[in-house]
Motif scaffolding. Structure first.
Motif, short mmCIF file in Angstrom:
data_model
loop_
_atom_site.label_atom_id
_atom_site.label_comp_id
_atom_site.label_asym_id
_atom_site.label_seq_id
_atom_site.Cartn_x
_atom_site.Cartn_y
_atom_site.Cartn_z
N LYS A 131 51.14 36.17 53.17
CA LYS A 131 49.78 35.85 53.64
C LYS A 131 49.10 37.08 54.24
O LYS A 131 47.89 37.22 54.18
CB LYS A 131 49.84 34.72 54.66
CG LYS A 131 50.26 33.39 54.05
CD LYS A 131 50.25 32.30 55.08
CE LYS A 131 50.83 31.02 54.73
NZ LYS A 131 50.81 30.35 53.59
N VAL A 132 49.88 37.96 54.86
CA VAL A 132 49.36 39.20 55.44
C VAL A 132 50.02 40.35 54.69
O VAL A 132 51.24 40.42 54.60
CB VAL A 132 49.68 39.30 56.95
CG1 VAL A 132 49.17 40.60 57.53
CG2 VAL A 132 49.10 38.11 57.70
N CYS A 133 49.22 41.26 54.14
CA CYS A 133 49.76 42.34 53.31
C CYS A 133 49.53 43.73 53.87
O CYS A 133 49.74 44.73 53.18
CB CYS A 133 49.16 42.26 51.90
SG CYS A 133 49.73 40.83 50.98
N ALA A 134 49.05 43.85 55.11
CA ALA A 134 48.82 45.16 55.69
C ALA A 134 49.12 45.12 57.19
O ALA A 134 48.74 44.17 57.88
CB ALA A 134 47.39 45.60 55.46
N ARG A 191 51.68 48.65 53.69
CA ARG A 191 50.97 47.80 52.75
C ARG A 191 52.01 47.13 51.85
O ARG A 191 52.96 47.77 51.41
CB ARG A 191 50.01 48.64 51.92
CG ARG A 191 48.90 47.89 51.29
CD ARG A 191 47.77 48.79 50.74
NE ARG A 191 48.14 50.15 50.42
CZ ARG A 191 48.50 50.56 49.20
NH1 ARG A 191 48.55 49.72 48.20
NH2 ARG A 191 48.80 51.82 48.98
N ILE A 192 51.85 45.84 51.58
CA ILE A 192 52.76 45.10 50.70
C ILE A 192 52.01 44.78 49.42
O ILE A 192 50.99 44.09 49.44
CB ILE A 192 53.25 43.80 51.37
CG1 ILE A 192 53.89 44.09 52.72
CG2 ILE A 192 54.24 43.08 50.46
CD1 ILE A 192 54.18 42.86 53.54
N GLU A 224 50.55 56.20 54.77
CA GLU A 224 50.80 54.82 54.36
C GLU A 224 52.17 54.70 53.69
O GLU A 224 52.62 55.59 53.00
CB GLU A 224 49.70 54.41 53.37
CG GLU A 224 49.71 52.99 52.98
CD GLU A 224 48.51 52.64 52.13
OE1 GLU A 224 47.65 51.88 52.62
OE2 GLU A 224 48.42 53.12 50.99
N ALA A 225 52.81 53.57 53.93
CA ALA A 225 54.08 53.23 53.27
C ALA A 225 53.84 51.94 52.49
O ALA A 225 53.20 51.02 53.00
CB ALA A 225 55.18 53.05 54.30
N VAL A 226 54.33 51.89 51.26
CA VAL A 226 54.09 50.71 50.41
C VAL A 226 55.42 49.99 50.15
O VAL A 226 56.39 50.59 49.70
CB VAL A 226 53.44 51.11 49.07
CG1 VAL A 226 53.24 49.89 48.19
CG2 VAL A 226 52.11 51.81 49.31
N LEU A 227 55.43 48.71 50.50
CA LEU A 227 56.58 47.83 50.29
C LEU A 227 56.23 46.92 49.11
O LEU A 227 55.20 46.25 49.13
CB LEU A 227 56.80 47.00 51.56
CG LEU A 227 58.06 46.17 51.67
CD1 LEU A 227 59.28 47.07 51.84
CD2 LEU A 227 57.96 45.22 52.85
N TYR A 269 66.88 45.85 48.69
CA TYR A 269 66.94 45.72 50.15
C TYR A 269 67.06 47.08 50.82
O TYR A 269 66.38 47.35 51.81
CB TYR A 269 68.12 44.81 50.52
CG TYR A 269 68.24 44.50 51.98
CD1 TYR A 269 67.24 43.84 52.66
CD2 TYR A 269 69.39 44.85 52.69
CE1 TYR A 269 67.35 43.54 54.01
CE2 TYR A 269 69.52 44.55 54.03
CZ TYR A 269 68.50 43.90 54.69
OH TYR A 269 68.62 43.61 56.02
N ALA A 270 67.88 47.97 50.26
CA ALA A 270 68.02 49.32 50.82
C ALA A 270 66.68 50.06 50.75
O ALA A 270 66.29 50.75 51.72
CB ALA A 270 69.11 50.09 50.08
N GLY A 271 65.97 49.92 49.64
CA GLY A 271 64.65 50.55 49.52
C GLY A 271 63.66 49.99 50.52
O GLY A 271 62.86 50.72 51.11
N ALA A 272 63.72 48.68 50.73
CA ALA A 272 62.83 48.03 51.70
C ALA A 272 63.10 48.55 53.11
O ALA A 272 62.17 48.84 53.87
CB ALA A 272 63.00 46.52 51.66
N ARG A 273 64.37 48.68 53.45
CA ARG A 273 64.73 49.19 54.79
C ARG A 273 64.24 50.62 54.98
O ARG A 273 63.74 50.97 56.05
CB ARG A 273 66.24 49.09 54.99
CG ARG A 273 66.69 47.64 55.16
CD ARG A 273 68.18 47.50 55.26
NE ARG A 273 68.71 48.34 56.32
CZ ARG A 273 69.98 48.75 56.39
NH1 ARG A 273 70.83 48.40 55.46
NH2 ARG A 273 70.38 49.49 57.39
#
Length: 127
Positions: free
Chosen positions: A15-18, A86-87, A29-32, A68-72
Protein backbone atom coordinates in the motif's frame (compact mmCIF):
# COMPACT_ATOMS: atom_id res chain seq x y z
CA UNK A 1 23.31 -19.99 -21.41
CA UNK A 2 21.65 -18.82 -18.20
CA UNK A 3 18.20 -20.04 -17.25
CA UNK A 4 15.42 -17.48 -17.68
CA UNK A 5 14.20 -15.90 -14.46
CA UNK A 6 11.05 -17.51 -13.09
CA UNK A 7 8.07 -15.26 -12.37
CA UNK A 8 7.49 -14.91 -8.61
CA UNK A 9 4.02 -14.82 -7.01
CA UNK A 10 3.19 -12.05 -4.57
CA UNK A 11 -0.01 -11.52 -2.57
CA UNK A 12 -0.42 -7.89 -3.59
CA UNK A 13 1.56 -4.73 -4.14
CA UNK A 14 2.35 -2.83 -0.95
CA UNK A 15 0.00 0.00 0.00
CA UNK A 16 2.98 2.31 0.67
CA UNK A 17 5.84 2.17 -1.85
CA UNK A 18 8.16 4.98 -0.72
CA UNK A 19 9.97 5.70 2.54
CA UNK A 20 12.71 8.13 3.45
CA UNK A 21 14.48 10.14 6.11
CA UNK A 22 12.39 12.87 7.72
CA UNK A 23 15.15 14.92 9.31
CA UNK A 24 17.07 15.76 6.12
CA UNK A 25 17.01 15.23 2.35
CA UNK A 26 17.77 11.61 1.34
CA UNK A 27 21.25 10.65 0.15
CA UNK A 28 20.03 9.05 -3.06
CA UNK A 29 17.64 6.18 -3.49
CA UNK A 30 17.51 2.42 -2.89
CA UNK A 31 15.05 0.28 -4.85
CA UNK A 32 13.47 -2.85 -3.37
CA UNK A 33 11.75 -5.13 -5.90
CA UNK A 34 8.22 -6.41 -5.26
CA UNK A 35 9.61 -9.94 -4.90
CA UNK A 36 12.10 -8.72 -2.28
CA UNK A 37 9.31 -6.92 -0.43
CA UNK A 38 7.21 -10.12 -0.47
CA UNK A 39 10.11 -12.21 0.90
CA UNK A 40 10.64 -9.74 3.77
CA UNK A 41 6.88 -9.58 4.42
CA UNK A 42 6.54 -13.35 4.59
CA UNK A 43 9.79 -14.20 6.44
CA UNK A 44 10.14 -11.27 8.84
CA UNK A 45 6.57 -9.98 8.96
CA UNK A 46 4.68 -13.29 9.18
CA UNK A 47 7.41 -15.63 10.45
CA UNK A 48 7.48 -17.98 7.44
CA UNK A 49 10.48 -20.23 6.93
CA UNK A 50 12.36 -19.77 3.67
CA UNK A 51 10.89 -23.09 2.53
CA UNK A 52 7.30 -21.97 3.22
CA UNK A 53 8.02 -18.60 1.60
CA UNK A 54 9.35 -20.39 -1.50
CA UNK A 55 6.19 -22.47 -1.81
CA UNK A 56 4.01 -19.38 -1.43
CA UNK A 57 6.01 -17.46 -4.06
CA UNK A 58 6.29 -20.41 -6.47
CA UNK A 59 10.10 -20.54 -6.55
CA UNK A 60 12.85 -22.69 -5.02
CA UNK A 61 14.16 -22.21 -1.49
CA UNK A 62 17.58 -21.20 -2.82
CA UNK A 63 15.90 -18.51 -4.95
CA UNK A 64 14.12 -17.18 -1.88
CA UNK A 65 17.45 -17.13 -0.02
CA UNK A 66 18.96 -14.99 -2.82
CA UNK A 67 15.90 -12.70 -2.98
CA UNK A 68 15.91 -12.25 0.81
CA UNK A 69 19.67 -11.59 0.95
CA UNK A 70 19.27 -8.92 -1.75
CA UNK A 71 16.38 -7.35 0.15
CA UNK A 72 18.43 -7.19 3.34
CA UNK A 73 21.32 -5.51 1.48
CA UNK A 74 18.93 -2.95 -0.03
CA UNK A 75 17.25 -2.23 3.32
CA UNK A 76 20.63 -1.88 5.06
CA UNK A 77 21.83 0.50 2.33
CA UNK A 78 18.75 2.69 2.78
CA UNK A 79 18.97 2.72 6.58
CA UNK A 80 22.74 3.10 6.97
CA UNK A 81 23.24 5.69 4.21
CA UNK A 82 20.00 7.66 4.66
CA UNK A 83 18.65 6.84 1.22
CA UNK A 84 15.01 7.03 0.18
CA UNK A 85 13.52 3.55 -0.25
CA UNK A 86 11.25 2.85 -3.21
CA UNK A 87 9.43 -0.47 -3.75
CA UNK A 88 8.80 -1.32 -7.40
CA UNK A 89 9.47 -3.65 -10.29
CA UNK A 90 10.50 -7.21 -10.87
CA UNK A 91 9.06 -10.19 -12.70
CA UNK A 92 6.09 -10.88 -10.44
CA UNK A 93 2.56 -12.21 -10.76
CA UNK A 94 0.18 -10.48 -8.37
CA UNK A 95 -2.47 -12.69 -6.80
CA UNK A 96 -5.71 -11.35 -8.25
CA UNK A 97 -8.07 -12.58 -5.55
CA UNK A 98 -8.38 -14.46 -2.28
CA UNK A 99 -7.06 -18.02 -2.65
CA UNK A 100 -8.29 -20.99 -0.57
CA UNK A 101 -4.75 -21.74 0.68
CA UNK A 102 -4.72 -18.28 2.29
CA UNK A 103 -7.80 -19.00 4.43
CA UNK A 104 -5.83 -19.40 7.67
CA UNK A 105 -3.00 -17.03 6.82
CA UNK A 106 -2.75 -14.03 9.10
CA UNK A 107 -1.83 -10.90 7.18
CA UNK A 108 -3.03 -12.10 3.75
CA UNK A 109 -3.84 -8.89 1.90
CA UNK A 110 -6.83 -10.37 0.11
CA UNK A 111 -8.16 -11.97 3.28
CA UNK A 112 -8.21 -8.54 4.94
CA UNK A 113 -9.94 -7.03 1.89
CA UNK A 114 -12.47 -9.88 1.91
CA UNK A 115 -13.21 -9.35 5.62
CA UNK A 116 -13.69 -5.62 4.97
CA UNK A 117 -16.14 -6.43 2.14
CA UNK A 118 -18.03 -8.86 4.38
CA UNK A 119 -18.21 -6.19 7.10
CA UNK A 120 -19.58 -3.66 4.62
CA UNK A 121 -22.13 -6.19 3.35
CA UNK A 122 -23.27 -6.93 6.92
CA UNK A 123 -23.61 -3.21 7.66
CA UNK A 124 -25.65 -2.81 4.47
CA UNK A 125 -27.97 -5.62 5.52
CA UNK A 126 -28.54 -4.11 8.94
CA UNK A 127 -29.71 -0.76 7.57
Amino acid sequence: MARPEKCRRICSRPKVCAFGPTDRPPEGEAVLGFDEYEAVRLIDGLGYTQDACARKMGVSRSTVARIYAGARRTLADALVHGRALRIEGGDVAVCAKFRPECAGVEGCCHRMEREDEMQINRMGEEI
